[in-house]
Scaffold this active site. Structure first.
Site, PDB file in Angstrom:
ATOM      1  N   GLU A 149      30.515 -22.868  42.329  1.00 51.78           N
ATOM      2  CA  GLU A 149      29.547 -23.496  41.418  1.00 51.78           C
ATOM      3  C   GLU A 149      30.138 -24.761  40.816  1.00 51.78           C
ATOM      4  O   GLU A 149      31.360 -24.853  40.626  1.00 51.78           O
ATOM      5  CB  GLU A 149      29.238 -22.527  40.271  1.00 51.78           C
ATOM      6  CG  GLU A 149      27.911 -21.802  40.381  1.00 51.78           C
ATOM      7  CD  GLU A 149      26.706 -22.677  40.028  1.00 51.78           C
ATOM      8  OE1 GLU A 149      26.763 -23.904  40.196  1.00 51.78           O
ATOM      9  OE2 GLU A 149      25.704 -22.109  39.587  1.00 51.78           O
ATOM     10  N   ASP A 150      29.281 -25.704  40.485  1.00 55.51           N
ATOM     11  CA  ASP A 150      29.753 -26.905  39.812  1.00 55.51           C
ATOM     12  C   ASP A 150      30.105 -26.607  38.354  1.00 55.51           C
ATOM     13  O   ASP A 150      31.180 -26.933  37.881  1.00 55.51           O
ATOM     14  CB  ASP A 150      28.712 -28.033  39.908  1.00 55.51           C
ATOM     15  CG  ASP A 150      27.301 -27.600  39.516  1.00 55.51           C
ATOM     16  OD1 ASP A 150      27.098 -26.431  39.118  1.00 55.51           O
ATOM     17  OD2 ASP A 150      26.384 -28.439  39.611  1.00 55.51           O
ATOM     18  N   ASP A 169      27.101 -23.065  32.407  1.00 58.48           N
ATOM     19  CA  ASP A 169      26.667 -23.502  31.082  1.00 58.48           C
ATOM     20  C   ASP A 169      26.259 -22.251  30.296  1.00 58.48           C
ATOM     21  O   ASP A 169      27.109 -21.549  29.759  1.00 58.48           O
ATOM     22  CB  ASP A 169      25.535 -24.507  31.304  1.00 58.48           C
ATOM     23  CG  ASP A 169      25.061 -25.189  30.049  1.00 58.48           C
ATOM     24  OD1 ASP A 169      25.856 -25.348  29.126  1.00 58.48           O
ATOM     25  OD2 ASP A 169      23.885 -25.576  29.991  1.00 58.48           O
ATOM     26  N   PHE A 191      26.754 -32.796  27.823  1.00 56.19           N
ATOM     27  CA  PHE A 191      26.117 -32.861  29.134  1.00 56.19           C
ATOM     28  C   PHE A 191      26.907 -33.841  30.006  1.00 56.19           C
ATOM     29  O   PHE A 191      27.065 -35.004  29.645  1.00 56.19           O
ATOM     30  CB  PHE A 191      24.654 -33.292  29.032  1.00 56.19           C
ATOM     31  CG  PHE A 191      23.918 -33.109  30.334  1.00 56.19           C
ATOM     32  CD1 PHE A 191      23.337 -31.883  30.650  1.00 56.19           C
ATOM     33  CD2 PHE A 191      23.833 -34.138  31.257  1.00 56.19           C
ATOM     34  CE1 PHE A 191      22.683 -31.693  31.855  1.00 56.19           C
ATOM     35  CE2 PHE A 191      23.177 -33.953  32.473  1.00 56.19           C
ATOM     36  CZ  PHE A 191      22.603 -32.731  32.765  1.00 56.19           C
ATOM     37  N   ARG A 207      25.837 -38.543  40.818  1.00 56.06           N
ATOM     38  CA  ARG A 207      26.637 -37.543  41.542  1.00 56.06           C
ATOM     39  C   ARG A 207      27.865 -38.186  42.181  1.00 56.06           C
ATOM     40  O   ARG A 207      28.891 -37.546  42.389  1.00 56.06           O
ATOM     41  CB  ARG A 207      25.810 -36.895  42.662  1.00 56.06           C
ATOM     42  CG  ARG A 207      24.658 -36.039  42.186  1.00 56.06           C
ATOM     43  CD  ARG A 207      24.102 -35.230  43.355  1.00 56.06           C
ATOM     44  NE  ARG A 207      22.764 -34.726  43.088  1.00 56.06           N
ATOM     45  CZ  ARG A 207      22.486 -33.613  42.439  1.00 56.06           C
ATOM     46  NH1 ARG A 207      23.467 -32.865  41.951  1.00 56.06           N
ATOM     47  NH2 ARG A 207      21.245 -33.220  42.245  1.00 56.06           N
TER      48      ARG A 207
END
Ligand code: 5GP
Length: 185
Positions: free
Chosen positions: A109-110, A113, A162, A175
């Site tokens: 996963e990136d 959160d 964020f 990205r």
């Protein structure tokens, strides 16, 4: 152990804010994670499951540092909610190409959160009876976590901001940044 990130310098262009994890730090830590995974899974062919699209950069770099037999598959999920908050209601946009029953599976996963997306993925993939199912997340925001999850490998703990870059987007942009930075709003 995940690393705590110190504040970096400010990149003063457009909506790209403070750099939280620089390119050198990223490649050093991704290499460490790849080496750790290679040791832990020695003798057990591993299947990496990349979660599109954000994890693609991390996954492709990570794979280069894994020196045991490894395969890769992808899933794409959409999480309902606002642009910056997921609701935990997840829809599968692209499922795996192969069954995972009896396999050693590592979700890549990136960022974790609230943890709601990953919770859904763990339940969904867990119901397909893999031999083992673990998580490797590049970034985690512990302050935002709504559910506690077993994240075996974590690259960096970051504050509640964020972030964009190294695969992470805002409205599909950024990205391609080679570092992780705060979105300037
Ligand atoms: P969660 O379900 O854990 O709240 O959110 C997980 C997903 O939300 C991540 O896979 C990622 O797509 C997105 N997300 C969460 N935080 C961030 C962030 O700081 N930046 C970006 N670009 N996406 C994020």
């Amino acid at each position: 152990m995940p690393e705590r990130v110190a504040n970096g310098s400010t990149e003063g262009v457009s909506d790209v804010g403070e750099v939280l994890v620089g390119a050198d730090e990223l490649s050093r830590r991704v290499r460490e994670l790849g080496e750790e995974i290679s040791r832990d899974y020695a003798g057990r062919p591993l299947l990496l499951i990349g979660v599109l699209k954000g994890a693609v950069f991390f996954l492709s770099d990570l794979m280069r540092y894994i020196d045991i037999p490894v395969e890769v598959d992808f899933m794409a999920v959409a999480s309902y909610g606002s642009a910056t908050d997921s609701s935990g209601v997840v829809r599968i946009l692209k499922d795996l190409d192969t069954p995972i029953e009896g396999r050693d599976v590592l979700i890549v996963e990136d960022i974790v959160d609230s943890g709601l997306t990953l919770q859904y993925l763990l339940r969904n993939l867990g119901s397909r009876n893999p031999s083992t199912l673990e998580v490797c997340a590049l970034l985690t925001k512990p302050e935002r976590r709504k559910v506690s999850l077993p994240t075996k490998y974590v690259g960096f703990e970051i504050p509640d901001r964020f972030v964009i870059g190294y695969g992470l987007d805002y409205a599909e942009r950024h990205r391609n940044l080679p570092f992780v930075a705060v979105l300037e709003r």
